[in-house]
Enzyme design. Structure first.
Site, PDB file in Angstrom:
ATOM      1  N   CYS A 163       0.638  -1.691  -0.268  1.00 10.61           N
ATOM      2  CA  CYS A 163      -0.120   0.177   0.097  1.00 10.61           C
ATOM      3  C   CYS A 163       1.207   0.943  -0.598  1.00 10.61           C
ATOM      4  CB  CYS A 163      -0.993  -0.122   1.016  1.00 10.61           C
ATOM      5  SG  CYS A 163      -0.418  -0.878   3.066  1.00 10.61           S
ATOM      6  N   HIS A 221      -2.526   6.661   4.518  1.00 11.34           N
ATOM      7  CA  HIS A 221      -1.091   6.581   5.312  1.00 11.34           C
ATOM      8  C   HIS A 221      -0.304   7.759   3.950  1.00 11.34           C
ATOM      9  CE1 HIS A 221      -1.007   2.783   6.235  1.00 11.34           C
ATOM     10  NE2 HIS A 221      -0.310   2.046   4.935  1.00 11.34           N
TER      11      HIS A 221
HETATM   12  N1  LIG Z   1      -5.021  -3.613   5.169  1.00  7.79           N
HETATM   13  C1  LIG Z   1      -3.675  -2.666   4.692  1.00  7.79           C
HETATM   14  O1  LIG Z   1      -4.112  -1.045   4.179  1.00  7.79           O
HETATM   15  C2  LIG Z   1      -3.628  -3.242   3.627  1.00  7.79           C
HETATM   16  C3  LIG Z   1      -3.387  -2.866   2.076  1.00  7.79           C
HETATM   17  C4  LIG Z   1      -2.815  -3.611   1.453  1.00  7.79           C
HETATM   18  C5  LIG Z   1      -1.899  -5.149   1.491  1.00  7.79           C
HETATM   19  N2  LIG Z   1      -2.704  -5.834   2.287  1.00  7.79           N
HETATM   20  C6  LIG Z   1      -2.483  -7.101   2.534  1.00  7.79           C
HETATM   21  O2  LIG Z   1      -4.294  -7.314   2.112  1.00  7.79           O
HETATM   22  C7  LIG Z   1      -4.489  -8.730   3.124  1.00  7.79           C
HETATM   23  C8  LIG Z   1      -5.709  -8.564   4.200  1.00  7.79           C
HETATM   24  O3  LIG Z   1      -5.619  -7.399   4.681  1.00  7.79           O
HETATM   25  P1  LIG Z   1      -6.073  -7.060   5.463  1.00  7.79           P
HETATM   26  O4  LIG Z   1      -5.619  -5.843   6.387  1.00  7.79           O
HETATM   27  O5  LIG Z   1      -7.671  -7.021   4.979  1.00  7.79           O
HETATM   28  O6  LIG Z   1      -6.129  -8.242   6.999  1.00  7.79           O
HETATM   29  P2  LIG Z   1      -7.346  -8.920   8.025  1.00  7.79           P
HETATM   30  O7  LIG Z   1      -8.481  -7.422   8.457  1.00  7.79           O
HETATM   31  O8  LIG Z   1      -6.697  -8.939   9.088  1.00  7.79           O
HETATM   32  O9  LIG Z   1      -8.132  -9.403   7.236  1.00  7.79           O
HETATM   33  C9  LIG Z   1      -7.835 -10.835   6.853  1.00  7.79           C
HETATM   34  C10 LIG Z   1      -9.171 -11.894   6.151  1.00  7.79           C
HETATM   35  O10 LIG Z   1      -8.540 -13.223   6.027  1.00  7.79           O
HETATM   36  C11 LIG Z   1      -8.929 -14.092   6.492  1.00  7.79           C
HETATM   37  N3  LIG Z   1      -8.814 -14.821   6.950  1.00  7.79           N
HETATM   38  C12 LIG Z   1      -7.585 -15.453   8.139  1.00  7.79           C
HETATM   39  N4  LIG Z   1      -7.042 -16.625   8.218  1.00  7.79           N
HETATM   40  C13 LIG Z   1      -7.606 -17.324   6.897  1.00  7.79           C
HETATM   41  C14 LIG Z   1      -7.525 -18.471   6.399  1.00  7.79           C
HETATM   42  N5  LIG Z   1      -6.220 -19.406   7.229  1.00  7.79           N
HETATM   43  N6  LIG Z   1      -7.934 -19.001   5.728  1.00  7.79           N
HETATM   44  C15 LIG Z   1      -8.623 -18.349   4.534  1.00  7.79           C
HETATM   45  N7  LIG Z   1      -8.938 -16.633   5.472  1.00  7.79           N
HETATM   46  C16 LIG Z   1      -8.295 -16.059   6.714  1.00  7.79           C
HETATM   47  C17 LIG Z   1      -9.646 -13.158   7.634  1.00  7.79           C
HETATM   48  O11 LIG Z   1     -11.509 -14.027   8.297  1.00  7.79           O
HETATM   49  P3  LIG Z   1     -11.867 -14.488   9.783  1.00  7.79           P
HETATM   50  O12 LIG Z   1     -12.514 -13.287   9.314  1.00  7.79           O
HETATM   51  O13 LIG Z   1     -12.483 -15.519   9.344  1.00  7.79           O
HETATM   52  O14 LIG Z   1     -10.693 -14.157  10.660  1.00  7.79           O
HETATM   53  C18 LIG Z   1     -10.543 -11.867   6.979  1.00  7.79           C
HETATM   54  O15 LIG Z   1     -10.937 -11.789   5.980  1.00  7.79           O
HETATM   55  C19 LIG Z   1      -2.750  -8.582   3.628  1.00  7.79           C
HETATM   56  O16 LIG Z   1      -1.736  -9.744   3.255  1.00  7.79           O
HETATM   57  C20 LIG Z   1      -2.016  -7.669   3.756  1.00  7.79           C
HETATM   58  O17 LIG Z   1      -1.219  -7.502   4.144  1.00  7.79           O
HETATM   59  C21 LIG Z   1      -3.624  -4.813   4.271  1.00  7.79           C
END
Ligand SMILES: NC(=O)c1ccc[n+]([C@@H]2O[C@H](COP(=O)([O-])OP(=O)(O)OC[C@H]3O[C@@H](n4cnc5c(N)ncnc54)[C@H](OP(=O)(O)O)[C@@H]3O)[C@@H](O)[C@H]2O)c1
Length: 328
Positions: free
Chosen positions: A125, A238
């Site tokens: 990001c 950010h």
């Molecule tokens: N946050 C940001 O600004 C951002 C920006 C760019 C990229 N990212 C990337 O995008 C990804 C997700 O980030 P996020 O911020 O959305 O994280 P998050 O809020 O922690 O959400 C994680 C998601 O993944 C699911 N999950 C976790 N373990 C899993 C498994 N073993 N199998 C299937 N689903 C699973 C969770 O489901 P449950 O509800 O069942 O726990 C939830 O839907 C990460 O790789 C992160 O690095 C994030």
């Protein structure tokens, strides 16, 4: 067109559902997946209740799969999910540095998406937000050296990061002990110059992502970039302060003119009216705000500028949908 979101219940997944709706993405079917924690819950898309399913350990019946469930999950399963012809657009860092996987920002290198072999990576990001502003300046004036310091929101660490800021701020204001789990230190009223793990060269992995990914997306393997990544107690969007030395002479006026017509960019640069990029104004916007554009006083042919961008949108969900639009 069948679309699936793995990690639909997370910070990025929820935004993806909204962006698909807002951009009227032409899909016939949307399937939502998460872990056992959320399987069986429902989410709304175009006024319809959809049930969240357990993520398959096999091919996903979709044309496009947005993977937003973390790097470990993507590394293990992305190739399998793509097994029956789906294209996986991955939000994690699992595939970004694989030479066979295109790393795409549609405003910059859309054509590279064509070379995919089932997986396309979405950039980090922080990288995406800087890159949309830096690319048009690079094209016009030739960026040689880039020094950037970041001011990153807690939602960059997912939904739990945002919750930790809210909960621990409440504890602080109630005079209770302030704890931390997602971040290395208490985040309320603090700034933490530590995002992701430290590398052998004393930079963090988050900082090196900006270096590696900007070079790959721009096709400029030699571009000199240095980053300091800092977590701050904001909820979303950010910001980054950049100093860029260019090959050719540059002025703030010429830079503003270039940025004014650049896709994905909104110039917000009226200091006399206290208008400049900020997380509060950048939140929810598709464009990245760029301002505080000025001649750098320390180097020749150099500019300073400040960007704020919604990292859940341009840094994740929006960029994913834009890639999906390219595929369509
Ligand atoms: N946050 C940001 O600004 C951002 C920006 C760019 C990229 N990212 C990337 O995008 C990804 C997700 O980030 P996020 O911020 O959305 O994280 P998050 O809020 O922690 O959400 C994680 C998601 O993944 C699911 N999950 C976790 N373990 C899993 C498994 N073993 N199998 C299937 N689903 C699973 C969770 O489901 P449950 O509800 O069942 O726990 C939830 O839907 C990460 O790789 C992160 O690095 C994030």
């Amino acid at each position: 067109m069948r679309v699936a979101i793995v990690g639909a219940t997370g910070a990025v997944g929820k935004e993806l559902i909204k962006v698909l709706e807002e951009r009227e993405f032409p899909l016939d079917e949307l399937r939502l997946y998460a872990s056992a924690r959320s399987a069986g819950t429902t989410m709304t898309f175009r006024n319809q209740e959809l049930t969240v399913e357990l993520t398959p350990e096999g091919p996903i019946p979709a044309d496009i799969v947005s993977a937003s469930a973390g790097g470990g999950v993507s590394k293990k399963w992305a190739r399998t999910w793509a097994g029956e012809g789906a294209v996986v657009v991955d939000n994690s860092s699992a595939w970004r540095y694989d030479p066979e996987v295109p790393l795409i920002i549609p405003e910059i290198n859309p054509r590279a998406a064509k070379n995919h072999k089932g997986i396309i990576a979405n950039p980090n990001c922080t990288t995406a937000i800087l890159a949309v502003a830096l690319w048009p300046l690079h094209r016009a004036f030739g960026a040689k050296n880039v020094v950037v310091s970041t001011y990153q929101a807690t939602s960059g660490a997912g939904a739990e990061g945002m919750q930790e800021l809210l909960d621990e701020t409440r504890s602080f204001l109630d005079g209770k002990p302030v704890g931390h789990k997602v971040f290395q230190h208490p985040i309320p009223f603090n700034v933490i110059p530590h995002i992701d793990s430290f590398q052998d060269n004393d930079y963090t992995r988050e900082e090196m992502k900006v270096v590696w990914e900007t070079r790959k997306i721009f096709g400029e393997s030699g571009m000199k970039i240095s980053c300091t990544a800092v977590r701050i107690p904001t909820l979303r969007a950010h910001s980054e302060a950049a100093t860029v030395i260019f090959e050719r002479p540059v002025s703030p006026a010429a830079a503003r003119e270039v940025l004014a017509s650049a896709p994905g960019v909104e110039v917000v640069d009226e200091p006399a009216r206290a208008r400049y990029p900020m997380p509060l104004t950048a939140t929810g916007k598709w464009n990245v705000e760029v301002g505080r554009i000025r001649q750098n006083l320390a180097f020749d042919n150099a500019l300073d500028f400040f960007v704020s961008g919604d990292q859940l949108l341009k840094g994740a969900a929006l960029n994913t949908v834009q890639i999906a639009e390219l595929l369509v």
